[in-house]
Design an enzyme around this catalytic site. Sequence first.
Site, PDB file in Angstrom:
ATOM      1  N   GLN A 266      29.072   2.046  56.386  1.00 56.31           N
ATOM      2  CA  GLN A 266      27.791   2.671  56.028  1.00 56.31           C
ATOM      3  C   GLN A 266      27.534   2.491  54.537  1.00 56.31           C
ATOM      4  O   GLN A 266      27.744   3.399  53.749  1.00 56.31           O
ATOM      5  CB  GLN A 266      27.857   4.163  56.388  1.00 56.31           C
ATOM      6  CG  GLN A 266      26.576   4.900  56.220  1.00 56.31           C
ATOM      7  CD  GLN A 266      25.611   4.625  57.342  1.00 56.31           C
ATOM      8  OE1 GLN A 266      25.983   4.653  58.500  1.00 56.31           O
ATOM      9  NE2 GLN A 266      24.372   4.392  57.001  1.00 56.31           N
ATOM     10  N   PHE A 267      27.060   1.297  54.138  1.00 54.06           N
ATOM     11  CA  PHE A 267      26.834   1.032  52.721  1.00 54.06           C
ATOM     12  C   PHE A 267      25.773   1.948  52.121  1.00 54.06           C
ATOM     13  O   PHE A 267      25.778   2.209  50.917  1.00 54.06           O
ATOM     14  CB  PHE A 267      26.476  -0.437  52.479  1.00 54.06           C
ATOM     15  CG  PHE A 267      25.088  -0.822  52.906  1.00 54.06           C
ATOM     16  CD1 PHE A 267      24.045  -0.776  52.001  1.00 54.06           C
ATOM     17  CD2 PHE A 267      24.837  -1.235  54.206  1.00 54.06           C
ATOM     18  CE1 PHE A 267      22.758  -1.132  52.384  1.00 54.06           C
ATOM     19  CE2 PHE A 267      23.563  -1.591  54.600  1.00 54.06           C
ATOM     20  CZ  PHE A 267      22.516  -1.536  53.688  1.00 54.06           C
ATOM     21  N   THR A 268      24.897   2.507  52.942  1.00 56.80           N
ATOM     22  CA  THR A 268      23.825   3.360  52.421  1.00 56.80           C
ATOM     23  C   THR A 268      24.346   4.688  51.867  1.00 56.80           C
ATOM     24  O   THR A 268      23.604   5.405  51.192  1.00 56.80           O
ATOM     25  CB  THR A 268      22.753   3.633  53.493  1.00 56.80           C
ATOM     26  OG1 THR A 268      23.350   4.284  54.612  1.00 56.80           O
ATOM     27  CG2 THR A 268      22.090   2.332  53.940  1.00 56.80           C
TER      28      THR A 268
END
Length: 150
Positions: A78-80
């Site tokens: 989950q890079f966000t």
Amino acid sequence: MKVVLQRVSKASVTIGREIPAVIGNGLLILLGIVEEDTPDDINWLTNKIVNLRIFGDDNGVMNKSVKDVNGDIIVVSQFTLHALTKKGNRPSYIKAAKPDIAVPLYESFVKQLEINLGKIVQTGQFGAMMQVSLVNDGPVTIIIDTKNKE
């Protein structure tokens, strides 16, 4: 390294028409990685996750770990989680590690989590468009950032 832990009664990941991960009682972990993350972060965080007492005991008190209740885990990249939102209305993801750095750390995180948990950890697919479904049990949601471990 930053995670959002959600205690779940069930969770799954869908990619297209495939469902690569399904669990019942356990944890859904959203994992964000930055370039500064290290194997020490992985060791500290995976140990913290499997021993965190967020499951109810016989008296309904959060006194048991995912390991104690023989729970399962799904990890989703989950890079966000590292979005910068201070300026403007479009989040910046510049802090998130690029795949050449993030993928090996992600894979190492999952492997170390399996060692600490003593069983297979299910995953989504790094970089894929995924649909994540869950029933948050409690609700219990905890954020842990290895940059704040002291």
